[in-house]
Design an enzyme around this catalytic site. Structure first.
Site, PDB file in Angstrom:
ATOM      1  N   ALA A   4       0.751   5.105  -2.328  1.00 28.21           N
ATOM      2  CA  ALA A   4       0.544   5.392  -3.751  1.00 28.21           C
ATOM      3  C   ALA A   4       1.695   4.921  -4.649  1.00 28.21           C
ATOM      4  O   ALA A   4       1.486   4.147  -5.589  1.00 28.21           O
ATOM      5  CB  ALA A   4       0.271   6.891  -3.925  1.00 28.21           C
ATOM      6  N   ASN A  30      -5.393  12.415   0.844  1.00 28.17           N
ATOM      7  CA  ASN A  30      -4.487  11.602   1.639  1.00 28.17           C
ATOM      8  C   ASN A  30      -5.291  10.852   2.688  1.00 28.17           C
ATOM      9  O   ASN A  30      -6.501  11.053   2.824  1.00 28.17           O
ATOM     10  CB  ASN A  30      -3.402  12.489   2.286  1.00 28.17           C
ATOM     11  CG  ASN A  30      -2.220  11.672   2.809  1.00 28.17           C
ATOM     12  OD1 ASN A  30      -1.647  10.866   2.102  1.00 28.17           O
ATOM     13  ND2 ASN A  30      -1.913  11.864   4.086  1.00 28.17           N
ATOM     14  N   LYS A  31      -4.605   9.965   3.411  1.00 24.18           N
ATOM     15  CA  LYS A  31      -5.298   9.132   4.402  1.00 24.18           C
ATOM     16  C   LYS A  31      -6.266   9.929   5.261  1.00 24.18           C
ATOM     17  O   LYS A  31      -5.958  11.035   5.707  1.00 24.18           O
ATOM     18  CB  LYS A  31      -4.255   8.462   5.297  1.00 24.18           C
ATOM     19  CG  LYS A  31      -4.785   7.519   6.314  1.00 24.18           C
ATOM     20  CD  LYS A  31      -5.632   6.391   5.755  1.00 24.18           C
ATOM     21  CE  LYS A  31      -4.967   5.649   4.670  1.00 24.18           C
ATOM     22  NZ  LYS A  31      -5.780   4.589   4.041  1.00 24.18           N
ATOM     23  N   ASP A  47      -2.076  10.747  -1.974  1.00 23.30           N
ATOM     24  CA  ASP A  47      -2.488   9.698  -2.903  1.00 23.30           C
ATOM     25  C   ASP A  47      -2.900  10.267  -4.252  1.00 23.30           C
ATOM     26  O   ASP A  47      -2.836   9.578  -5.269  1.00 23.30           O
ATOM     27  CB  ASP A  47      -3.632   8.880  -2.285  1.00 23.30           C
ATOM     28  CG  ASP A  47      -3.122   8.090  -1.101  1.00 23.30           C
ATOM     29  OD1 ASP A  47      -3.021   8.670   0.002  1.00 23.30           O
ATOM     30  OD2 ASP A  47      -2.775   6.908  -1.288  1.00 23.30           O
ATOM     31  N   GLN A  89      -1.877   2.350  10.099  1.00 26.19           N
ATOM     32  CA  GLN A  89      -0.623   2.355   9.332  1.00 26.19           C
ATOM     33  C   GLN A  89       0.463   3.178  10.036  1.00 26.19           C
ATOM     34  O   GLN A  89       1.654   2.916   9.879  1.00 26.19           O
ATOM     35  CB  GLN A  89      -0.827   2.920   7.916  1.00 26.19           C
ATOM     36  CG  GLN A  89      -1.566   1.997   6.962  1.00 26.19           C
ATOM     37  CD  GLN A  89      -3.025   2.390   6.819  1.00 26.19           C
ATOM     38  OE1 GLN A  89      -3.648   2.774   7.796  1.00 26.19           O
ATOM     39  NE2 GLN A  89      -3.560   2.301   5.614  1.00 26.19           N
ATOM     40  N   ARG A 133       0.861  -1.179   0.000  1.00 26.02           N
ATOM     41  CA  ARG A 133       0.000   0.000   0.000  1.00 26.02           C
ATOM     42  C   ARG A 133       0.900   1.233   0.000  1.00 26.02           C
ATOM     43  O   ARG A 133       2.113   1.130   0.103  1.00 26.02           O
ATOM     44  CB  ARG A 133      -0.980   0.020   1.185  1.00 26.02           C
ATOM     45  CG  ARG A 133      -0.559  -0.623   2.522  1.00 26.02           C
ATOM     46  CD  ARG A 133       0.526   0.071   3.276  1.00 26.02           C
ATOM     47  NE  ARG A 133       0.326   1.513   3.349  1.00 26.02           N
ATOM     48  CZ  ARG A 133       1.311   2.354   3.533  1.00 26.02           C
ATOM     49  NH1 ARG A 133       2.549   1.939   3.643  1.00 26.02           N
ATOM     50  NH2 ARG A 133       1.059   3.638   3.609  1.00 26.02           N
TER      51      ARG A 133
HETATM   52  C1  LIG Z   1       3.661   7.759  -0.231  1.00 20.45           C
HETATM   53  S1  LIG Z   1       1.977   7.582  -0.489  1.00 20.45           S
HETATM   54  C2  LIG Z   1       1.459   7.158   1.093  1.00 20.45           C
HETATM   55  C3  LIG Z   1      -0.002   7.397   1.296  1.00 20.45           C
HETATM   56  O1  LIG Z   1      -0.746   6.202   0.970  1.00 20.45           O
HETATM   57  C4  LIG Z   1      -1.461   5.831   2.149  1.00 20.45           C
HETATM   58  O2  LIG Z   1      -2.699   5.250   1.886  1.00 20.45           O
HETATM   59  P1  LIG Z   1      -2.845   3.637   1.951  1.00 20.45           P
HETATM   60  O3  LIG Z   1      -2.038   3.172   3.138  1.00 20.45           O
HETATM   61  O4  LIG Z   1      -4.340   3.424   2.107  1.00 20.45           O
HETATM   62  O5  LIG Z   1      -2.315   3.133   0.637  1.00 20.45           O
HETATM   63  C5  LIG Z   1      -1.622   7.123   2.910  1.00 20.45           C
HETATM   64  O6  LIG Z   1      -2.625   7.943   2.363  1.00 20.45           O
HETATM   65  C6  LIG Z   1      -0.262   7.696   2.730  1.00 20.45           C
HETATM   66  O7  LIG Z   1      -0.109   9.064   2.998  1.00 20.45           O
END
Ligand SMILES: CSC[C@H]1O[C@H](OP(=O)(O)O)[C@H](O)[C@@H]1O
Length: 345
Positions: free
Chosen positions: A54, A247-248, A237, A196, A52
């Site tokens: 981006a 973003n998250k 993202d 996360q 996970r």
């Molecule tokens: C370097 S991009 C990281 C970005 O992705 C995460 O989302 P996910 O864990 O659901 O893929 C989160 O938004 C992070 O900031």
């Protein structure tokens, strides 16, 4: 190799015709890898957040295209590759890097003779992977200056080596400063519901020897009010043409709190995270994830059946709340459509 390089240098690997991923659903308790040998396993790994972040999603999907075909061998027609690309594009909707990487793979399919495709597609996936390593270090260099005077930096979710090929985006300036001997401390929001921040950011920073403290998501504001946060830095993202940032979930309230307390709010992201076709962040598709992630984390029911649950994976922060966006090309202060168009041209 340092512990950090050993641990996060291979978030993703491709070897012996298999995509090898650190299984991030098992961290921090277990460091295990998952081996994907076809596009369905790759799609599932992205969907379940085995991989996970981006950039990492884009790299994994690019390698996933190389796994198209079946047990009889590689695809015999270009359409099979094109269908694999469309299928991988359905794994998650928000991180634009997924579509950016798949577009590059589609260009190779459309411009290469059938016989050369397996080798050319793997070359392209490895190029995407190698470029990402360079991107992370460039963001580290470009962002370090902004954090050089910070003692306590707050981050949200995981935008580190586990979200990319290595080093990450939001965490890259922190690793850059750490390796230069600058001892800064990081507050990591746990980042509900999938944690996360607690599970991944705290793990990789501590593996690298960076001083990190985990917060529940509700603590950030009072820490800022106490003057304990010098800067906030997060990943992204998808960033719209006007600089609005998806973003998250939980990022937007952080940005509001940072503005209220006159604390700089930085976003770190590669140019492949920008979607200039979208005028503003309200147009960014926001992934809605399963109820169970909120209602019964790790199988423990914490929400009564009769209650409804919403579980958007991301929120949108308006560009006016962003102090600066750090990319591999440099820094855009007070981002707006015109500045970003110049920066990305
Ligand atoms: C370097 S991009 C990281 C970005 O992705 C995460 O989302 P996910 O864990 O659901 O893929 C989160 O938004 C992070 O900031």
């Amino acid at each position: 190799m340092t512990a950090h390089e050993t641990i996060t240098a291979e978030t993703i690997a491709f070897d012996d015709h298999a995509l090898i991923l650190i299984d991030q659903t098992r961290l921090p308790g277990e460091l295990v890898t998952l081996r994907c040998t076809d596009i369905r396993q790759t799609h599932d790994a992205i969907r379940r957040l085995v991989v996970r972040g981006a950039p990492a999603i884009g790299i994994a999907a690019a390698y996933g295209v190389c796994l198209a075909g079946d047990q009889t061998g590689p695809p015999t027609t270009k359409q099979i590759y094109l269908d694999a690309i469309e299928y991988l594009a359905t794994s998650r909707p928000t991180a634009v890097n997924l579509f950016w990487a798949l577009d590059r793979m589609r260009d190779v399919v459309e411009s290469t003779d059938m016989g050369d495709l397996p080798a050319k597609l793997l070359d392209e996936a490895r190029s995407i992977h190698a470029e990402d390593r360079e991107m992370c270090h460039a963001i580290g260099r470009n962002g370090a200056e902004l954090l050089a005077d910070a003692a306590n930096v707050l981050t949200h979710c995981n935008a580190g080596g586990l979200a990319t090929s290595t080093w990450g985006t939001a965490l890259a300036p922190i690793y850059h400063l750490h390796q230069a001997g600058h001892k800064l401390h990081v507050y990591a929001d746990e980042t509900r519901p999938l944690l996360q921040g607690a599970r991944l950011t705290a793990w990789e920073l501590s593996q690298a020897g960076v001083n990190v403290t985990v917060l529940t998501d509700s603590m950030s504001g009072s820490l800022m009010r106490q003057g304990k946060v010098d800067a906030v830095i997060v990943g992204a993202d998808r960033i719209a043409a006007n600089g609005d940032v998806a973003n998250k979930i939980g990022t937007y309230p952080l940005a509001v709190l940072a503005r209220h307390h006159a604390i700089p709010f930085y976003v770190a992201a590669p140019s492949s995270t920008f979607d200039l076709a979208l005028e503003n962040g309200d147009l960014i598709p926001i992934e809605q994830r399963d109820r169970a992630e909120v209602a019964s984390p790790h199988g423990v029911t914490v929400v009564p059946e009769a209650a409804q649950v919403i579980n958007p994976a991301f929120d949108v922060t308006p560009s006016e709340l962003v102090t600066a966006i750090i990319t591999e090309r440099g820094v855009v202060h007070s981002p707006d459509k015109s500045k970003l168009a110049d920066h990305l041209s």
